[in-house]
Design an enzyme around this catalytic site. Structure first.
Site, PDB file in Angstrom:
ATOM      1  N   THR A   1     -11.505 -59.236  40.725  1.00 35.94           N
ATOM      2  CA  THR A   1     -10.635 -58.778  41.807  1.00 35.94           C
ATOM      3  C   THR A   1     -11.172 -57.516  42.472  1.00 35.94           C
ATOM      4  O   THR A   1     -11.232 -57.407  43.696  1.00 35.94           O
ATOM      5  CB  THR A   1      -9.218 -58.513  41.263  1.00 35.94           C
ATOM      6  N   VAL A   2     -11.587 -56.555  41.657  1.00 37.93           N
ATOM      7  CA  VAL A   2     -12.055 -55.279  42.205  1.00 37.93           C
ATOM      8  C   VAL A   2     -13.424 -55.433  42.844  1.00 37.93           C
ATOM      9  O   VAL A   2     -13.666 -54.924  43.951  1.00 37.93           O
ATOM     10  CB  VAL A   2     -12.077 -54.191  41.115  1.00 37.93           C
TER      11      VAL A   2
ATOM     12  N   ALA B   1     -14.869 -58.049  44.197  1.00 35.13           N
ATOM     13  CA  ALA B   1     -14.731 -58.723  45.490  1.00 35.13           C
ATOM     14  C   ALA B   1     -14.061 -57.801  46.495  1.00 35.13           C
ATOM     15  O   ALA B   1     -14.403 -57.800  47.688  1.00 35.13           O
ATOM     16  CB  ALA B   1     -13.917 -60.005  45.322  1.00 35.13           C
TER      17      ALA B   1
ATOM     18  N   ALA C   1     -24.076 -59.260  40.299  1.00 32.28           N
ATOM     19  CA  ALA C   1     -24.232 -59.938  39.013  1.00 32.28           C
ATOM     20  C   ALA C   1     -22.858 -60.350  38.520  1.00 32.28           C
ATOM     21  O   ALA C   1     -21.914 -59.553  38.533  1.00 32.28           O
ATOM     22  CB  ALA C   1     -24.901 -59.011  37.996  1.00 32.28           C
TER      23      ALA C   1
ATOM     24  N   GLU D   1     -14.044 -42.152  40.008  1.00 37.41           N
ATOM     25  CA  GLU D   1     -12.715 -41.908  40.582  1.00 37.41           C
ATOM     26  C   GLU D   1     -11.784 -43.093  40.347  1.00 37.41           C
ATOM     27  O   GLU D   1     -10.583 -42.920  40.117  1.00 37.41           O
ATOM     28  CB  GLU D   1     -12.835 -41.626  42.078  1.00 37.41           C
TER      29      GLU D   1
ATOM     30  N   VAL E   1      -9.211 -43.828  36.887  1.00 39.47           N
ATOM     31  CA  VAL E   1      -7.889 -43.265  36.590  1.00 39.47           C
ATOM     32  C   VAL E   1      -7.001 -43.357  37.822  1.00 39.47           C
ATOM     33  O   VAL E   1      -7.331 -42.820  38.872  1.00 39.47           O
ATOM     34  CB  VAL E   1      -7.979 -41.794  36.135  1.00 39.47           C
TER      35      VAL E   1
ATOM     36  N   GLY F   1      -6.280 -45.650  39.956  1.00 34.73           N
ATOM     37  CA  GLY F   1      -6.646 -46.471  41.110  1.00 34.73           C
ATOM     38  C   GLY F   1      -6.920 -45.676  42.373  1.00 34.73           C
ATOM     39  O   GLY F   1      -7.848 -44.884  42.437  1.00 34.73           O
TER      40      GLY F   1
ATOM     41  N   GLY G   1       1.817 -62.297  37.274  1.00 32.04           N
ATOM     42  CA  GLY G   1       0.483 -61.716  37.300  1.00 32.04           C
ATOM     43  C   GLY G   1       0.451 -60.206  37.188  1.00 32.04           C
ATOM     44  O   GLY G   1      -0.621 -59.602  37.315  1.00 32.04           O
TER      45      GLY G   1
ATOM     46  N   LYS H   1      -7.126 -43.112  30.084  1.00 26.25           N
ATOM     47  CA  LYS H   1      -7.058 -42.312  31.307  1.00 26.25           C
ATOM     48  C   LYS H   1      -6.712 -40.858  30.993  1.00 26.25           C
ATOM     49  O   LYS H   1      -7.263 -39.916  31.583  1.00 26.25           O
ATOM     50  CB  LYS H   1      -6.046 -42.925  32.267  1.00 26.25           C
TER      51      LYS H   1
END
Length: 427
Positions: free
Chosen positions: A14-15, A17, A44, A128, A131, A133, A186, A204
């Site tokens: 998710t991140v 992409a 990768a 960054e 922690v 987001g 989800g 965190k």
């Protein structure tokens, strides 16, 4: 890097992409702020056939993520695999060995391996996104508040837990019901233990404490409790007493050292943390001389996390540099970690007891024996012979005394289930 910054991304979930999409959608804006084009040239991931909702045409594909570190066309490696060991760790160390900077969202890696990484001469690792987001709390601590002495940090760092507790509060539902629904939507993983048992928050917090207090990363010293034991009954009593229950990460400087703890806490309704609901995160920083600083926003998801990753890439392109953990590795101070048993504060105590004469006297006698005084007590109605809830709020007392008192209370014949204890925080 004046002509451009070429990026290799390891991990296209998710991140990953989201980072690729953000760099393309906002390419002109990012170039203006970075002083050059930032372009993904290699990726990768494990599954080439998976549809990620973003085109991978023209990108070199590495089946072995560690190979990104040796790709001559890659200026900076973005690690979005996750985990403190295995491929993520190997990739980061290989990139640093090759003299390439790393941007990561991997809080476990920094919390567990941060000292190993910072000990490497010339290591450049930006995190960054690790922690909270999209909330720029790392930059706030390391750069914006660099002239301040930090007294403490308290925050909501896990959106899954905050979502569950918020719904339990709003709808008076039990924990298991809300967790199951969160998994269906989800918001929670199939195995949610990393979130609901407090480990994610502890990672965190360990990072923030290291930056705030100029100390080594001490994940093993963080006291960790999760939210499995929070009941709808406790949430209802908390509201009646003027509190909300939140899973907090708390780091404070004391005369004895630094305390770092993760646990459910009752916070007053007037606290900025009490008003943070749903999947949002929030951080309250007490600093001198600036005072209290409050940061709030979305703590996870493709958009917020990608925003933080790209902000680090822009800093790299601009040549902005700061020590990874706020001060150079050799300048950190090994401030002692304060054990949880040394904590002092007020407590919420709920007992399920048989409604019969003499029970309250027995309970208060135990508290008296351990030097614990009460601020208030609640019991609604009578139900002779049945179990009823009795709630007590203590004055400030020691954790060690409360722990010992709970063990004694659990042995009383009238006490029908293990006592529930929630710490009260003023943050």
């Amino acid at each position: 890097m004046k002509d451009g910054l070429s990026v290799g991304i390891a991990g296209l979930g998710t991140v990953g992409a989201g980072v690729l999409r953000l760099l393309r959608d906002n390419a002109d804006l990012i170039a203006a702020r970075a002083g050059c084009r930032i372009t993904v040239v290699a990726v990768a991931a494990r599954d080439r056939a998976r549809d990620r909702g973003v085109s991978l045409d023209g990108l070199r594909w590495h089946d072995d993520a560690v190979a990104l570190a040796a790709d001559a066309a890659v200026d900076v490696v973005v690690e979005l695999i996750g985990g403190s060991d295995g491929t993520a760790h190997e990739l980061v160390m290989a990139a640093l060995e090759a003299g390439k900077p790393v941007v990561t969202a991997n809080k476990a890696l920094i919390a567990v391996r941060g000292d190993e990484i910072t000990a490497r001469e010339g290591a450049s690792v930006r995190f960054e996104a690790a922690v909270a987001g999209g909330i720029p709390v790392i930059k706030a601590l390391r750069e914006g508040l660099a002239a301040n002495r930090i007294g403490g940090i308290a925050g909501i760092f896990n959106g899954t837990c905050n979502y569950i507790l918020s719904r339990m509060q709003a709808e008076r539902l039990d924990f298991a019901t809300v967790l199951a629904d969160a998994q269906a939507q989800g918001y929670a993983e199939a195995d949610p233990s990393f979130d609901i048992d407090g480990i994610d928050t502890a990672h965190k917090l360990a990072i923030l404490a290291a930056i705030a207090f100029g100390r080594p990363v001490a994940f093993g010293s963080v006291h960790v409790e999760g939210i499995r034991g929070i009941s709808a009954l406790d949430i209802g009593f908390a509201a009646e007493l003027g509190y909300r229950i939140k899973l907090l990460g708390i780091a404070r400087a004391t005369e004895a050292g630094v305390e770092t703890r993760v646990h459910p806490a009752m916070v007053p309704l007037a606290s900025p943390l009490a008003r943070v609901d749903g999947v949002h995160n929030a951080v309250v920083i007490d600093a001198d001389p600036v005072g209290q600083v409050v940061l709030q926003g979305r703590g996870a998801g493709a958009g917020p996390t990608a925003s933080a990753v790209v902000a680090d890439l822009i800093d790299l392109a601009r040549g902005r540099a700061a020590p990874m953990l706020g001060v150079p590795h050799e300048a950190r101070v090994a401030a002692p970690s304060v054990p949880m048993w040394a904590h002092r504060g007020a407590y919420f105590l709920r007992l399920m007891v048989v409604d019969e004469p003499g029970v309250i006297a027995d309970v208060t006698a135990v508290l008296r024996d351990y030097g614990i005084s009460l601020e208030s007590m609640l019991q609604h109605g009578r139900s002779p012979g049945d179990a009823v809830a009795v709630v007590m709020v203590t004055h400030e007392t020691g954790e060690a005394a409360m722990t010992a008192a709970l063990a004694r209370l659990a042995t009383l014949p009238a006490v029908q289930e293990p006592p529930a204890l929630i710490r009260i925080e003023i943050a």
